[in-house]
Design an enzyme around this catalytic site. Structure first.
Site, PDB file in Angstrom:
ATOM      1  N   ALA A  99       0.874  -1.172   0.000  1.00 46.47           N
ATOM      2  CA  ALA A  99       0.000   0.000   0.000  1.00 46.47           C
ATOM      3  C   ALA A  99       0.909   1.220   0.000  1.00 46.47           C
ATOM      4  O   ALA A  99       1.734   1.387   0.899  1.00 46.47           O
ATOM      5  CB  ALA A  99      -0.904  -0.004   1.227  1.00 46.47           C
ATOM      6  N   SER A 100       0.780   2.053  -1.006  1.00 48.50           N
ATOM      7  CA  SER A 100       1.667   3.216  -1.139  1.00 48.50           C
ATOM      8  C   SER A 100       1.394   4.248  -0.053  1.00 48.50           C
ATOM      9  O   SER A 100       0.356   4.227   0.622  1.00 48.50           O
ATOM     10  CB  SER A 100       1.475   3.866  -2.512  1.00 48.50           C
ATOM     11  OG  SER A 100       1.799   2.977  -3.545  1.00 48.50           O
ATOM     12  N   MET A 101       2.334   5.156   0.117  1.00 52.07           N
ATOM     13  CA  MET A 101       2.133   6.277   1.033  1.00 52.07           C
ATOM     14  C   MET A 101       0.879   7.046   0.613  1.00 52.07           C
ATOM     15  O   MET A 101       0.688   7.327  -0.571  1.00 52.07           O
ATOM     16  CB  MET A 101       3.340   7.209   0.983  1.00 52.07           C
ATOM     17  CG  MET A 101       4.633   6.608   1.460  1.00 52.07           C
ATOM     18  SD  MET A 101       6.052   7.704   1.164  1.00 52.07           S
ATOM     19  CE  MET A 101       5.647   9.073   2.263  1.00 52.07           C
TER      20      MET A 101
END
Length: 390
Positions: A99-101
């Site tokens: 899950a990206s920033m």
């Protein structure tokens, strides 16, 4: 469906930080508030700890407060290691889904510039959070997402359905797009690419926008390309918006360089020279634009920056089509030494590329652009007419 921890102070603080930083635009604020990232993260995850610089295991059952604190923080979270072959609590070898920033997520959503009624194709479902944000904004019927990994696709499908935003999750290779749902007004990719598939252009309406992390095999870093599909549908072109670093599409991963396959035997066939370029000039910081610029010029070349020890740092260059290699040894307070071997003089090419970038006024990411056609890719500075193949 709502999350029991949706109103936790950490999440409210994250929202304020994203808004004040200009990353969370006003038209995405309602989706941020309604769709918490925590609802799409697995019970065991490996967030990146900014203080230690490492991924750490956090289980929701064992440490719920810590789990939610990371879920609500602006940090990337690894959700799968080693293409699903990993087990246990400790991090695996290679992170393969995440899950990206949140700041990166909303930055790219802003650049997608969706409008009411737009039909969106997402490449790389991951946890499903990005698809859920799009569906909240545009409606489930206007979003479709594609995921290569069957286990990741299944988990995202369950999370989306459980949350009440049952976006279609298609299990297939995103390089092929999803022609069955075309044409699209917007396409967004959430993994890094070294080649933008022309299938995406073919499945887009004229004037459609494609947002995708793209880079060269020179290094692991990417930049976000924001491409607009031409009215004749034969190309897509646009500028880069800034640096990012994503997990690479599996079909476009570069195998690790085997150093011993390049460097062996005596030094008699190695040219030794020196260079006046300094480490800070040539490398800059991790996401410095010169590394990206050099990658656009040094075709079929990989560089590896080694750890600095006792005031010296070697930087290696390896040819991808032959066994050419080079090494520049930067040393504090001394001129850097250079060794080269093979048909290509890779350091000469690297220094020439740096001088080219310097001579163009050290352009930033936003002055570089990419054009994609059925025949291949070309990069450019300021004007698509000033282009070269990459």
């Amino acid at each position: 469906m709502t999350d029991a921890h949706q109103e936790r102070p950490g999440r409210e603080e994250l929202g304020r930080m994203l808004l004040s930083g200009g990353v969370l635009a006003a038209d995405w604020a309602a989706s941020f508030a309604a769709v918490p990232r925590a609802s799409f993260l697995p019970a065991l995850m490996w967030p990146f700890d900014m203080q230690t610089g490492q991924s750490v295991p956090v289980a929701r059952s064992a440490a719920p407060d810590t789990w939610y604190a990371y879920a609500d923080a602006d940090v990337p979270v690894v959700t799968q290691w080693d293409d699903g072959q990993h087990s246990g609590l400790e991090p695996g070898t290679v992170s393969t889904s995440s899950a990206s920033m949140p700041s990166v997520v909303f930055r790219m959503l802003n650049e997608l510039d969706v409008r009411p009624g737009d039909r969106v194709l997402e490449i790389g479902t991951g946890t499903g959070w990005n698809a859920a944000l799009l569906a909240h904004r545009l409606g489930v019927e206007n979003v479709v997402t594609v995921e290569l990994d069957s286990a990741v696709a299944a988990a995202a499908r369950a999370a989306l359905k459980g949350f009440g935003l049952a976006v279609p999750v298609i299990h297939r290779d995103g390089l092929k797009g999803y022609a069955e749902g075309a044409p699209y007004d917007r396409i967004i990719a959430t993994c890094g690419f070294r080649s933008v598939p022309f299938a995406w252009v073919e499945q887009s309406r004229p004037g459609a926008v494609i947002v995708a992390p793209w880079g060269t095999h020179y290094g692991n870093a990417d930049a976000v390309a924001r491409l607009t599909v031409a009215h004749d549908g034969q190309s897509a072109t646009g500028a880069f918006t800034g640096p990012v670093e994503f997990m690479k599409a599996r079909a476009q991963r570069l195998p690790p360089v085997v150093h011993s396959a390049y460097v062996s035997g005596s030094a008699s066939d190695r040219d030794k020279t020196s260079t006046a370029l300094t480490e800070s000039e040539f490398l800059g910081e991790r996401f410095s634009v010169q590394r990206f610029a050099l990658g656009l010029k040094l075709r079929e070349c990989v560089h590896v920056v080694a750890e600095k020890r006792d005031g010296t740092r070697p930087v290696w260059f390896y040819g991808r089509t032959d066994r050419s290699w080079a090494c520049v040894m930067f040393a504090d307070g001394a001129e850097a030494q250079v060794w080269q071997s093979g048909p290509r003089r890779l350091w000469d090419e690297a220094e020439s590329a740096y001088r080219w970038w310097e001579g163009r006024g050290k352009p930033g990411y936003d002055r570089f652009g990419l054009t994609v056609t059925a025949e291949g890719h070309s990069a450019w500075v300021d004007d698509p007419a000033d282009s070269w193949p990459v």
